[in-house]
Design an enzyme around this catalytic site. Structure first.
Site, PDB file in Angstrom:
ATOM      1  N   ASP A   1       1.146  -1.314  -0.122  1.00  0.00           N
ATOM      2  CA  ASP A   1      -0.334  -0.242  -0.090  1.00  0.00           C
ATOM      3  C   ASP A   1       0.821   1.294   0.289  1.00  0.00           C
ATOM      4  OD1 ASP A   1       0.658  -0.485   3.167  1.00  0.00           O
ATOM      5  OD2 ASP A   1      -1.247  -0.887   3.327  1.00  0.00           O
TER       6      ASP A   1
ATOM      7  N   PHE B   1      -9.463  -1.309   3.986  1.00  0.00           N
ATOM      8  CA  PHE B   1      -8.925  -2.642   4.524  1.00  0.00           C
ATOM      9  C   PHE B   1      -9.302  -4.087   3.897  1.00  0.00           C
ATOM     10  CE2 PHE B   1      -8.269  -5.068   8.139  1.00  0.00           C
ATOM     11  CZ  PHE B   1      -6.971  -5.002   8.348  1.00  0.00           C
ATOM     12  N   VAL B   2      -8.853  -5.142   3.341  1.00  0.00           N
ATOM     13  CA  VAL B   2      -8.924  -6.167   3.100  1.00  0.00           C
ATOM     14  C   VAL B   2      -8.717  -7.151   4.354  1.00  0.00           C
ATOM     15  CG1 VAL B   2      -9.546  -5.546   0.576  1.00  0.00           C
ATOM     16  CG2 VAL B   2      -7.175  -6.050   1.652  1.00  0.00           C
TER      17      VAL B   2
ATOM     18  N   ASP C   1      -4.740 -10.033   7.597  1.00  0.00           N
ATOM     19  CA  ASP C   1      -5.500  -9.943   8.942  1.00  0.00           C
ATOM     20  C   ASP C   1      -6.408  -8.433   8.954  1.00  0.00           C
ATOM     21  OD1 ASP C   1      -3.506  -9.362  11.130  1.00  0.00           O
ATOM     22  OD2 ASP C   1      -3.107  -9.163   9.413  1.00  0.00           O
TER      23      ASP C   1
END
Length: 178
Positions: free
Chosen positions: A106, A155-156, A162
């Site tokens: 990111d 956010f994934v 996690d």
């Protein structure tokens, strides 16, 4: 399961397992072509990349090696910006073609630091292979050689990624519900 709860947040499906596996085959085919005759060393970054690395490595057909290293810069849902040293690199990488296998890039800060650290060990080349990238969040100039998916700045979790160590076991990738 289109909606899941991980700890205190709800997530909706973003990328299905079938899409992930199909894209991994395509990325592996490109790596196989690029690394033909080079015997690359894959460095899978723990903890997040272990599922991606396993699936990717099963699709690699060129002679190669894989090792696992640990680098951490996350706490909760945000990057800490604090870079740790590479833990677990026991091989001599001098003259080797190294492919870093990462779950997500990111800001790029951790990856930039990792590349700088590896280059001090005189590899023939260092490439980055990432399951996910967030192009809008990149803060440094970085060449991502192999990218399975570009995603928005959400956010994934799932497929190894996690939220405070939870949700890695989800087969699909889920994005947080705002």
């Amino acid at each position: 399961m289109s909606l899941v709860t991980v700890k205190d947040k709800q997530f909706e499906i973003s990328i299905k397992e079938e899409e992930i596996k199909a894209r991994i085959k395509e990325v592996a085919a490109q790596i196989n072509a690029d690394m033909d005759g080079k015997c690359p060393l894959f460095l899978a970054v723990l903890n997040g990349a272990f599922i991606f690395a396993a699936d990717l490595y099963r699709e690699i057909t060129v002679p190669s090696e894989i090792s696992f290293v640990k680098i951490a810069s996350y706490s909760g849902t945000e990057t800490t910006g604090v870079m740790n040293d590479i833990i677990g690199l026991n091989q001599d990488i001098s003259g080797r073609h190294v492919i870093i296998v990462e779950d997500i890039v990111d800001t790029g800060l951790t990856m930039k630091h990792t590349i700088e650290t590896l280059k001090q060990k005189n590899p023939a080349s260092v490439s980055i292979c990432t399951l996910l990238t967030k192009p809008d969040k990149l803060q440094v100039e970085l060449t991502l050689d192999y990218v399975a998916f570009s995603i928005p700045n959400l956010f994934v979790v799932g497929y190894g990624l996690d939220y405070d160590q939870h949700g890695r076991n989800l087969k699909d990738i889920y994005q947080v519900v705002k």
